[in-house]
Write a protein that holds these residues in place. Structure first.
Motif, mmCIF file in Angstrom:
data_model
loop_
_atom_site.group_PDB
_atom_site.id
_atom_site.type_symbol
_atom_site.label_atom_id
_atom_site.label_comp_id
_atom_site.label_asym_id
_atom_site.label_seq_id
_atom_site.Cartn_x
_atom_site.Cartn_y
_atom_site.Cartn_z
ATOM 1 N N ASN B 148 0.819 -1.223 0.000
ATOM 2 C CA ASN B 148 0.000 0.000 0.000
ATOM 3 C C ASN B 148 0.847 1.264 0.000
ATOM 4 O O ASN B 148 0.390 2.318 -0.431
ATOM 5 C CB ASN B 148 -0.944 0.021 1.197
ATOM 6 C CG ASN B 148 -2.037 -1.013 1.069
ATOM 7 O OD1 ASN B 148 -2.230 -1.587 0.011
ATOM 8 N ND2 ASN B 148 -2.752 -1.263 2.144
ATOM 9 N N GLU B 231 -2.860 23.646 -7.613
ATOM 10 C CA GLU B 231 -3.814 22.540 -7.532
ATOM 11 C C GLU B 231 -3.726 21.891 -6.170
ATOM 12 O O GLU B 231 -2.676 21.875 -5.546
ATOM 13 C CB GLU B 231 -3.477 21.499 -8.601
ATOM 14 C CG GLU B 231 -3.818 21.950 -9.999
ATOM 15 C CD GLU B 231 -3.516 20.867 -10.991
ATOM 16 O OE1 GLU B 231 -2.531 20.153 -10.777
ATOM 17 O OE2 GLU B 231 -4.253 20.728 -11.965
ATOM 18 N N ARG B 232 -4.845 21.345 -5.720
ATOM 19 C CA ARG B 232 -4.791 20.624 -4.451
ATOM 20 C C ARG B 232 -4.964 19.126 -4.709
ATOM 21 O O ARG B 232 -5.400 18.730 -5.791
ATOM 22 C CB ARG B 232 -5.871 21.142 -3.513
ATOM 23 C CG ARG B 232 -7.269 20.903 -4.011
ATOM 24 C CD ARG B 232 -8.298 21.419 -3.045
ATOM 25 N NE ARG B 232 -9.612 21.274 -3.626
ATOM 26 C CZ ARG B 232 -10.328 20.158 -3.570
ATOM 27 N NH1 ARG B 232 -9.855 19.107 -2.974
ATOM 28 N NH2 ARG B 232 -11.516 20.096 -4.121
ATOM 29 N N GLU B 233 -4.588 18.352 -3.688
ATOM 30 C CA GLU B 233 -4.721 16.895 -3.816
ATOM 31 C C GLU B 233 -6.190 16.500 -3.701
ATOM 32 O O GLU B 233 -6.956 17.158 -2.994
ATOM 33 C CB GLU B 233 -3.963 16.207 -2.667
ATOM 34 C CG GLU B 233 -2.481 16.481 -2.635
ATOM 35 C CD GLU B 233 -1.685 15.508 -3.480
ATOM 36 O OE1 GLU B 233 -2.255 14.507 -3.899
ATOM 37 O OE2 GLU B 233 -0.496 15.784 -3.718
ATOM 38 N N ALA B 234 -6.566 15.428 -4.372
ATOM 39 C CA ALA B 234 -7.952 14.943 -4.251
ATOM 40 C C ALA B 234 -8.197 14.425 -2.839
ATOM 41 O O ALA B 234 -7.278 13.952 -2.178
ATOM 42 C CB ALA B 234 -8.188 13.825 -5.254
ATOM 43 N N GLU B 235 -9.429 14.535 -2.396
ATOM 44 C CA GLU B 235 -9.784 14.026 -1.068
ATOM 45 C C GLU B 235 -10.423 12.661 -1.203
ATOM 46 O O GLU B 235 -11.248 12.446 -2.088
ATOM 47 C CB GLU B 235 -10.768 14.974 -0.394
ATOM 48 C CG GLU B 235 -10.106 16.239 0.086
ATOM 49 C CD GLU B 235 -11.112 17.345 0.266
ATOM 50 O OE1 GLU B 235 -12.310 17.048 0.367
ATOM 51 O OE2 GLU B 235 -10.690 18.498 0.288
ATOM 52 N N TYR B 236 -10.027 11.773 -0.311
ATOM 53 C CA TYR B 236 -10.549 10.410 -0.416
ATOM 54 C C TYR B 236 -11.979 10.290 0.098
ATOM 55 O O TYR B 236 -12.800 9.621 -0.494
ATOM 56 C CB TYR B 236 -9.669 9.450 0.379
ATOM 57 C CG TYR B 236 -8.249 9.386 -0.108
ATOM 58 C CD1 TYR B 236 -7.982 8.920 -1.393
ATOM 59 C CD2 TYR B 236 -7.190 9.776 0.694
ATOM 60 C CE1 TYR B 236 -6.676 8.850 -1.847
ATOM 61 C CE2 TYR B 236 -5.890 9.713 0.241
ATOM 62 C CZ TYR B 236 -5.631 9.250 -1.021
ATOM 63 O OH TYR B 236 -4.345 9.182 -1.467
ATOM 64 N N LEU B 237 -12.243 10.932 1.254
ATOM 65 C CA LEU B 237 -13.538 10.702 1.912
ATOM 66 C C LEU B 237 -14.688 11.431 1.238
ATOM 67 O O LEU B 237 -14.505 12.511 0.718
ATOM 68 C CB LEU B 237 -13.457 11.127 3.384
ATOM 69 C CG LEU B 237 -12.567 10.278 4.261
ATOM 70 C CD1 LEU B 237 -12.585 10.800 5.684
ATOM 71 C CD2 LEU B 237 -12.991 8.820 4.267
#
Lengths: 402, 237
Positions: B148, B231-237
């Motif tokens: 992971n 740009e920002r990182e994608a959010e998982y939740l």
């Protein structure tokens, strides 16, 4: 302490930069929309080291400047540390306790790191409870097509399929709920599990739906907040959320086994288009982890999925990055295989769910590649198709469950 | 002459007497052996029936014990394996009790030593079984975490952890059995130290680029670069 009509809870941990804005927005919302109600803002803090509780206590709002001429009612606020496992769920538990002790009619919770919260959020989260008699109000946001990937690929489709209600953001973070709902939550013995951490959101939503409380959702616009704590990585988040979701699946088998199809829940708020920040996604890196999983976790996946689905996974693993597609039907089988493996206790729950991470990243990468040139509506239609696939294959889950 | 005959016959008489006295002990031993053999079979059958009633095999499947014995190239059902262990343990016990009935000083000592050794053997067996399961669990946790996290050598890392733990468990079991404890500790120290050194060298050589990257990443200009990204990182939740 005397009775209170409304409690607004803010769970925090080192949110000094943003919590002042959140408290002011909440205060303004209460003063503007619920001037005749006795309201209390409660900050449930996890031991912040950056003076978050002090900011909560000292944040002031110039009501005259906002409402021009409007009666000013004092809104009390308290900041208190919570006890138990450190996490959002334990903070919420303290808020439920306050709601029960103060006999609150309606409550809502908002994140402490919000940058896009406005006073209207408070109205939108509380009014369905106070004016329409709902017990649980889920949030509904405009989000970038690549945001909320756990919600879009696992939590929303599975919750919708199992319980038959279309709550689009079951783990949104902001919720409204009645005093009766708070009492129900408080009476449950789950506070030593993943519910005490990121599992709280899915637990609240699922329990509200599965126990036939009156559920609705409310459109809040865009959600912009501080970047997540880098310490809370994907694997941990997935473990806490999915583990709670699977646990609830186990618990509510009798409720979902005969449910087929799904229906909308009442939705409040004015829907409008929001300009969203662009989002960076590294699909290549995700595919790297997916292929590493294929190479190294094969024997674990074989125990969970069996040779049929694993064979299909191996087939797509051989595709080039450009051609890579994770078919919706295969993803549904994978999720159902994991639900069944969790039920049958094939291995430790932690290993089982953590081994889902590479597959989830493969599915997410596939969505990113497919939806790269799609508009927001197109991406949403893809998620809808995935949900229908989940619903159509529900018999696979029910049959394999026994 | 009479005295001479006595001298000749007395040992034979003594021998006959000894044999005569020994026969009941021998018979007792044989009876214990035979009774023990049948009793062991009965007890084994009783346990097999109990295992069937409580669904022991299915429980072992769920707990991962079946997979463990399969890894040891044992393909019988877990209930048969457990029944076999119980049976052979009882057979050995009855054998020792039977030998004890002979009332021979050497065998008495051996039997006493055997019974004194049983608790040690048992705790060594527990260490081995628990250690094997724990090593498998930890190794699998390492494997999943490493995959992971995007490490390329996840499987090697997991196998190295398993090897280290198995060496440690074997040393603990042998130490418990008190089989040449000095040699065991020395051998363990050498093997364990050798593995750690080999891993340190392997990671040291393999991780040069990673270390360079970490050092580079912490330099101020790189931090600024990260800050300037719009740009920002994608959010998982």
């Amino acid at each position: 302490m005397e009775n209170t009509d409304i409690i607004v809870g803010i769970a925090s941990y080192n949110n000094a930069k943003t919590i002042g804005h959140v408290v002011k927005a909440v205060g303004a919302g209460l003063a503007k929309y619920f001037p005749d109600k006795r309201a209390l803002i409660v900050n449930s803090d996890g031991g912040s080291k950056d003076g978050t509780p002090d900011i909560v206590r000292s944040a002031t709002l110039d009501h005259a400047a906002i409402f021009l001429s409007h009666p000013v009612y004092p809104i009390h606020r308290i900041s208190m540390p919570y006890i138990g496992i450190p996490g959002k769920g334990s903070a919420f538990r303290a808020l439920f306790r306050q709601a029960v002790d103060l006999n609150a009619e309606a409550c809502c919770v908002v994140d402490a790191d919000l940058r896009s919260i406005t006073p209207e959020w408070i109205e939108l989260l509380l009014s369905p409870v106070i004016k329409n008699g709902f017990d649980f109000v889920a949030p509904f946001y405009s989000r970038h097509k690549f945001d909320g990937t756990i919600t879009n690929s696992i939590v929303y489709p599975l919750t919708r399929t199992l319980y038959g209600r279309r709550v689009r953001q079951p783990i949104g973070g902001e919720f409204g709920y009645s005093g009766k709902m708070a009492e129900f939550y408080l009476s449950q013995d789950v506070w030593e599990s993943h519910v005490a951490r990121f599992g709280i959101d899915i637990w609240m939503t699922t329990e509200a739906i599965a126990n036939d409380f009156k559920v609705c959702q409310t459109f809040l616009g865009a959600k912009i907040h501080d970047p997540k704590d880098p310490g809370s990585d994907l694997s941990d988040m997935l473990l806490q959320v999915v583990s709670t979701l699977f646990n609830l699946t186990e618990r509510h088998y009798d409720k979902w086994k005969d449910e087929r199809g799904s229906s909308d829940v009442p939705t409040f708020g004015f829907r409008y288009h929001v300009g969203l920040e662009s989002v960076k996604v590294n699909a290549e890196k995700m595919l790297g982890i997916f292929r590493a999983g294929l190479k190294d976790l094969r024997h674990i996946w074989l125990d969970i999925m069996g040779p049929g689905d694993l064979g299909e996974i191996e087939r797509i693993g051989r595709l080039s990055n450009g051609e890579f597609r994770f078919p919706a039907g295969l993803w549904v089988n994978v999720v159902y295989d994991f639900v069944v493996a969790y039920h049958r206790k094939v291995m430790s729950p932690e290993h089982l769910i953590r081994s889902l991470v590479p597959l989830y990243l493969g599915k997410t990468a596939s969505f990113v590649i497919e939806a790269e040139n799609m508009e927001q509506e197109g991406a949403e239609a893809e998620i809808e198709r995935l949900c229908l696939e989940f619903e159509n294959k529900k018999d696979y889950l029910v049959t394999n469950w026994k | 002459m009479e005295n001479f005959m006595d001298l000749l016959l007395q040992p034979l008489r003594d021998f006959g007497l000894t044999i005569f006295e020994f026969i009941p002990n021998l018979l007792a031993m044989l009876i214990i052996f035979i009774a023990g053999f049948f009793l062991s079979r009965l007890i084994k059958m009783f346990f097999l029936r109990v295992f069937r009633v409580i669904n022991f095999d299915s429980w072992c499947d769920k707990a991962g014990l079946t997979a463990i014995i399969r890894k040891g190239d044992v393909w019988s059902r877990p209930s048969d394996v457990s029944g076999g262990i119980i049976y052979w343990f009882l057979i050995i016990m009855f054998l020792m009790i039977g030998l004890n009935a002979l009332q021979l000083e050497t065998i008495d000592n051996l039997t006493a030593q055997f019974f004194l050794y049983i608790p040690r053997a048992f705790s060594a067996l527990v260490i081995l079984i628990a250690g094997y399961i724990l090593a498998g669990f930890i190794s699998r946790a390492v494997l999943i975490t490493a995959v992971n996290s995007g490490y390329h050598y996840a499987k090697i890392l997991a196998e190295a952890v398993r090897l280290l733990l198995i060496v440690l468990i074997l040393a603990m079991a042998l130490e418990q059995l008190q089989i040449a404890p000095g040699i065991v500790i020395a051998a363990f120290s050498i093997v364990f130290g050798g593995i750690i050194l080999a891993l340190a060298i392997a990671f040291g050589i393999g991780g040069i680029d990673a270390a360079k990257g970490i050092i580079k990443g912490s330099e101020p200009e790189h931090k600024d670069e990260k800050k300037n990204e719009k740009e920002r990182e994608a959010e998982y939740l």
